[in-house]
Design a protein around this motif. Structure first.
Motif, mmCIF file in Angstrom:
data_model
loop_
_atom_site.group_PDB
_atom_site.id
_atom_site.type_symbol
_atom_site.label_atom_id
_atom_site.label_comp_id
_atom_site.label_asym_id
_atom_site.label_seq_id
_atom_site.Cartn_x
_atom_site.Cartn_y
_atom_site.Cartn_z
ATOM 1 N N VAL A 87 82.727 -9.877 -89.548
ATOM 2 C CA VAL A 87 81.793 -9.380 -90.566
ATOM 3 C C VAL A 87 80.490 -8.925 -89.919
ATOM 4 O O VAL A 87 79.988 -7.826 -90.205
ATOM 5 N N LEU A 88 79.929 -9.758 -89.037
ATOM 6 C CA LEU A 88 78.667 -9.402 -88.391
ATOM 7 C C LEU A 88 78.828 -8.183 -87.491
ATOM 8 O O LEU A 88 77.929 -7.338 -87.405
ATOM 9 N N THR A 89 79.959 -8.074 -86.817
ATOM 10 C CA THR A 89 80.207 -6.910 -85.968
ATOM 11 C C THR A 89 80.290 -5.648 -86.810
ATOM 12 O O THR A 89 79.750 -4.591 -86.441
ATOM 13 N N ARG A 90 80.954 -5.721 -87.959
ATOM 14 C CA ARG A 90 81.086 -4.545 -88.827
ATOM 15 C C ARG A 90 79.729 -4.146 -89.407
ATOM 16 O O ARG A 90 79.410 -2.957 -89.506
ATOM 17 N N LEU A 91 78.887 -5.110 -89.788
ATOM 18 C CA LEU A 91 77.549 -4.806 -90.283
ATOM 19 C C LEU A 91 76.700 -4.156 -89.193
ATOM 20 O O LEU A 91 75.892 -3.268 -89.465
ATOM 21 N N GLN A 92 76.909 -4.596 -87.970
ATOM 22 C CA GLN A 92 76.144 -4.044 -86.858
ATOM 23 C C GLN A 92 76.522 -2.591 -86.590
ATOM 24 O O GLN A 92 75.686 -1.787 -86.163
ATOM 25 N N GLU A 93 77.763 -2.233 -86.863
ATOM 26 C CA GLU A 93 78.261 -0.898 -86.539
ATOM 27 C C GLU A 93 78.144 0.095 -87.687
ATOM 28 O O GLU A 93 78.084 1.305 -87.451
ATOM 29 N N ASN A 94 78.150 -0.375 -88.919
ATOM 30 C CA ASN A 94 78.285 0.553 -90.051
ATOM 31 C C ASN A 94 77.181 0.395 -91.098
ATOM 32 O O ASN A 94 77.416 0.615 -92.283
ATOM 33 N N THR A 95 75.992 -0.016 -90.690
ATOM 34 C CA THR A 95 74.889 -0.174 -91.636
ATOM 35 C C THR A 95 73.624 0.452 -91.057
ATOM 36 O O THR A 95 73.563 0.772 -89.844
ATOM 37 N N PRO A 96 72.592 0.656 -91.885
ATOM 38 C CA PRO A 96 71.323 1.198 -91.373
ATOM 39 C C PRO A 96 70.747 0.363 -90.244
ATOM 40 O O PRO A 96 71.101 -0.800 -90.052
ATOM 41 N N ALA A 97 69.817 0.957 -89.529
ATOM 42 C CA ALA A 97 69.307 0.355 -88.287
ATOM 43 C C ALA A 97 68.707 -1.025 -88.507
ATOM 44 O O ALA A 97 68.919 -1.944 -87.700
ATOM 45 N N SER A 98 67.950 -1.209 -89.580
ATOM 46 C CA SER A 98 67.295 -2.505 -89.802
ATOM 47 C C SER A 98 68.310 -3.608 -90.032
ATOM 48 O O SER A 98 68.199 -4.716 -89.469
ATOM 49 N N ILE A 99 69.340 -3.317 -90.859
ATOM 50 C CA ILE A 99 70.383 -4.313 -91.117
ATOM 51 C C ILE A 99 71.233 -4.538 -89.863
ATOM 52 O O ILE A 99 71.621 -5.661 -89.549
ATOM 53 N N ALA A 100 71.507 -3.448 -89.130
ATOM 54 C CA ALA A 100 72.303 -3.556 -87.905
ATOM 55 C C ALA A 100 71.589 -4.434 -86.875
ATOM 56 O O ALA A 100 72.208 -5.237 -86.181
ATOM 57 N N LYS A 101 70.234 -4.282 -86.790
ATOM 58 C CA LYS A 101 69.480 -5.099 -85.837
ATOM 59 C C LYS A 101 69.537 -6.573 -86.215
ATOM 60 O O LYS A 101 69.751 -7.452 -85.358
ATOM 61 N N LEU A 102 69.356 -6.860 -87.521
ATOM 62 C CA LEU A 102 69.439 -8.247 -87.981
ATOM 63 C C LEU A 102 70.840 -8.815 -87.750
ATOM 64 O O LEU A 102 70.992 -9.976 -87.332
ATOM 65 N N SER A 103 71.862 -7.997 -88.000
ATOM 66 C CA SER A 103 73.250 -8.438 -87.779
ATOM 67 C C SER A 103 73.494 -8.753 -86.310
ATOM 68 O O SER A 103 74.203 -9.704 -85.966
ATOM 69 N N GLY A 104 72.894 -7.937 -85.418
ATOM 70 C CA GLY A 104 73.043 -8.185 -83.987
ATOM 71 C C GLY A 104 72.430 -9.505 -83.566
ATOM 72 O O GLY A 104 72.994 -10.246 -82.754
ATOM 73 N N ILE A 105 71.242 -9.814 -84.149
ATOM 74 C CA ILE A 105 70.590 -11.098 -83.835
ATOM 75 C C ILE A 105 71.426 -12.265 -84.342
ATOM 76 O O ILE A 105 71.649 -13.255 -83.629
ATOM 77 N N LEU A 106 71.906 -12.148 -85.591
ATOM 78 C CA LEU A 106 72.739 -13.217 -86.153
ATOM 79 C C LEU A 106 74.028 -13.390 -85.360
ATOM 80 O O LEU A 106 74.499 -14.516 -85.152
ATOM 81 N N LEU A 107 74.613 -12.256 -84.899
ATOM 82 C CA LEU A 107 75.851 -12.323 -84.122
ATOM 83 C C LEU A 107 75.610 -13.041 -82.792
ATOM 84 O O LEU A 107 76.439 -13.847 -82.346
ATOM 85 N N SER A 108 74.474 -12.766 -82.159
ATOM 86 C CA SER A 108 74.150 -13.440 -80.891
ATOM 87 C C SER A 108 73.979 -14.939 -81.091
ATOM 88 O O SER A 108 74.445 -15.748 -80.279
ATOM 89 N N LEU A 109 73.288 -15.306 -82.197
ATOM 90 C CA LEU A 109 73.123 -16.727 -82.477
ATOM 91 C C LEU A 109 74.451 -17.399 -82.791
ATOM 92 O O LEU A 109 74.700 -18.540 -82.382
ATOM 93 N N TRP A 110 75.325 -16.690 -83.520
ATOM 94 C CA TRP A 110 76.635 -17.234 -83.873
ATOM 95 C C TRP A 110 77.495 -17.455 -82.624
ATOM 96 O O TRP A 110 78.252 -18.419 -82.538
ATOM 97 N N ARG A 111 77.364 -16.543 -81.670
ATOM 98 C CA ARG A 111 78.198 -16.609 -80.461
ATOM 99 C C ARG A 111 77.603 -17.517 -79.393
ATOM 100 O O ARG A 111 78.256 -17.771 -78.378
ATOM 101 N N PHE A 112 76.383 -17.989 -79.576
ATOM 102 C CA PHE A 112 75.713 -18.741 -78.510
ATOM 103 C C PHE A 112 76.483 -19.982 -78.069
ATOM 104 O O PHE A 112 76.684 -20.203 -76.871
ATOM 105 N N PRO A 113 76.977 -20.833 -79.002
ATOM 106 C CA PRO A 113 77.747 -22.017 -78.547
ATOM 107 C C PRO A 113 78.993 -21.639 -77.754
ATOM 108 O O PRO A 113 79.312 -22.270 -76.749
ATOM 109 N N SER A 114 79.703 -20.590 -78.223
ATOM 110 C CA SER A 114 80.921 -20.202 -77.505
ATOM 111 C C SER A 114 80.592 -19.571 -76.163
ATOM 112 O O SER A 114 81.370 -19.657 -75.209
ATOM 113 N N THR A 115 79.384 -18.944 -76.051
ATOM 114 C CA THR A 115 78.971 -18.378 -74.768
ATOM 115 C C THR A 115 78.784 -19.472 -73.733
ATOM 116 O O THR A 115 79.168 -19.335 -72.571
ATOM 117 N N ILE A 116 78.161 -20.581 -74.167
ATOM 118 C CA ILE A 116 77.989 -21.723 -73.261
ATOM 119 C C ILE A 116 79.354 -22.271 -72.843
ATOM 120 O O ILE A 116 79.588 -22.594 -71.678
#
Length: 487
Positions: A87-116
């Motif tokens: 969902v966050l990846t799709r919002l990042q790719e197919n929404t206006p810039a402001s929403i895409a930027k917020l989606s990118g931040i949320l996606l990074s936070l969501w992936r942080f535990p799995s990144t570790i």
């Protein structure tokens, strides 16, 4: 010069495809007695051109025209298929810039535990397909016409998995040869028959476990979905290894993406997780013949041997910094465990008779030239290890060479391993998978079943000694093709 045997001590390989062993001599001629014996075995050769690979969800999706849903419906559909990340990846790719930027931040936070997690355990970055390719004991798993084979422990019944993820069953003289197919049964990596029964087969795949119950008296060639139960747990996929307890009451399953090893009670379809933190998952399981010990390898350096009476483990570590156990086998008397690692051409052994606290190398498996005329190599990094039910023959296949090496073994207070000979396939063939027949009743030898890369299924009888051959009532030593008189 090593202090333990090497492949240099092997007997020469046959020039033509190897058909049998006669007391440590490998032959490309099959005696008539053995030929008549093998006529009773199931014919399950598979032509690679006659089977198609299983289709993935993406392949099926590409056959349909795209549907242009509203953003809300599209997000709901994406969430069902790919979860929050999708969902966050799709919002990042197919929404206006402001929403895409917020989606990118949320996606990074969501992936942080799995990144570790993936920093410490890089194998978690692999896709399910790549995990299956890496951690199954089948060579060239994705393209192999025969992916897995499994003999029933008590009857002459054989299960074979083909590239299209169909399980073919044959044996016991039955005219009907069931074919097991299910939409959830994709990416099969392993299968094993339930002991102390004749009709249950556990199949490990991308989804989890498919448990088939087959009526031995049935004449149905395509069992329905009522004959199968799906056993799965969130995060426990793909399943790369299964192992039954000798009583048939418990089934252990392993997935490299799950740090839990699951112990299933198949009667109730319930499971209990057995968890240890280090290792990042469990890739390989081998239960000892008496059910007292369970070997569990991880994708990291760690492997454990569990005492299944109290469920306490002995923890071991592989010497190499980035090495891992790739295959293993128990001796039938439960006294020894042999294994090989991913990056070393050595066979290691662990003794449960002595008080040794370390695994010792017992055979040097470095590549050797077997046939100088045709520059045929044998040995190298190991693909799979199987031990026969009598504890007298050990077979090893390799990742990059095409011959199988056979060793004579004796167990007791110590483990004795003697290089015996080579099994050679036809031209350009290499062994994809192999298994010893488990219910071989003759004390004169065993039968090694080999699935070759051509789709050919071979039964290679190994006869150990004149006494064993006499006990098995095979009149081999009176055949004219075996002896010539010279005076």
């Amino acid at each position: 010069m090593t202090e333990y045997p090497s492949l240099q001590n092997m007997h020469p390989a046959t020039r033509e495809p190897t058909l049998c062993e006669l007391d440590a001599k490998f032959s490309d001629i099959l005696p008539r007695a053995l030929e008549s014996l093998l006529e009773q075995y199931p014919d399950l050769n598979i032509q690679p051109d006659s089977i198609r690979p299983s289709y993935s969800r993406d392949t099926i999706k590409s056959a349909f025209l795209p549907v242009h849903d509203s953003l809300g419906l599209a997000l709901v559909s994406t969430w069902r298929e790919s979860g929050v990340t999708g969902v966050l990846t799709r919002l990042q790719e197919n929404t206006p810039a402001s929403i895409a930027k917020l989606s990118g931040i949320l996606l990074s936070l969501w992936r942080f535990p799995s990144t570790i997690n993936t920093f410490f355990y890089p194998h978690l970055r692999l896709s399910h397909q790549e995990m299956l390719e890496k951690y199954t004991t089948t060579r060239d798993w994705s393209d192999a016409p025969l992916k897995c084979i499994a003999w029933h422990p008590h009857t002459r019944k054989l299960a074979v998995v083909s590239r299209d993820d169909c399980v073919r069953i044959s044996g016991n003289g039955a005219a009907t040869k069931p074919i097991l197919r299910h939409t959830g049964q994709r990416g099969i990596s392993c299968l094993t028959w339930r002991p102390c029964g004749t009709a249950e087969l556990a199949v490990g795949c991308k989804m989890g476990i498919m448990l088939w119950t087959l009526d031995p008296a049935s004449v149905v060639s395509r069992p329905s979905t009522s004959c199968v139960r799906a056993l799965s747990q969130p995060g426990h996929s793909p399943v790369t290894s299964l192992a039954w307890h000798s009583s048939g009451r418990l089934l252990a399953s392993a997935s490299p993406s799950d740090s839990n090893m699951l112990i299933w009670s198949v009667a109730s379809e319930q499971c209990l997780p057995v968890k240890r933190v280090s290792g990042g998952g469990v890739s390989l399981l081998r239960w000892s013949a008496d059910g007292g010990k369970l070997f569990a390898a991880t994708p990291g350096r760690t492997f454990r041997v569990w005492d299944t009476k109290c469920w306490m483990p002995e923890r071991w570590s592989v010497p190499g910094a980035k090495d891992t156990v790739i295959c293993a086998a128990w001796s039938p008397d439960n006294r020894f465990l042999v294994f090989a690692t991913e990056n070393e051409p050595l066979l290691y052994a662990v003794s449960f008779v002595s008080n040794s606290d370390s695994a010792v190398p017992v055979v040097d498996l470095c590549e050797v030239i077997v046939d100088e005329e045709h520059q045929v190599l044998g040995g190298g990094l190991v693909q799979n290890i199987v031990w026969d039910a009598e504890g007298l023959r050990l077979a090893i296949s390799y990742r990059h060479t095409s011959l199988i090496s056979i060793f004579s073994t004796r167990t007791g207070s110590t483990l004795a391993i003697t290089p015996c000979g080579w099994i050679r396939g036809a031209k350009d063939e290499f062994p994809s998978c192999m298994e010893f027949q488990a219910d071989n009743k003759s004390s004169g030898g065993s039968v090694l079943t080999i699935g070759w890369s051509s789709g050919r299924l071979q039964y290679c009888p190994l006869s150990y000694s004149p006494y064993g051959i006499s006990d098995s009532k095979l009149d081999l030593y009176t055949q004219p093709e075996l002896f010539t008189n010279s005076f």
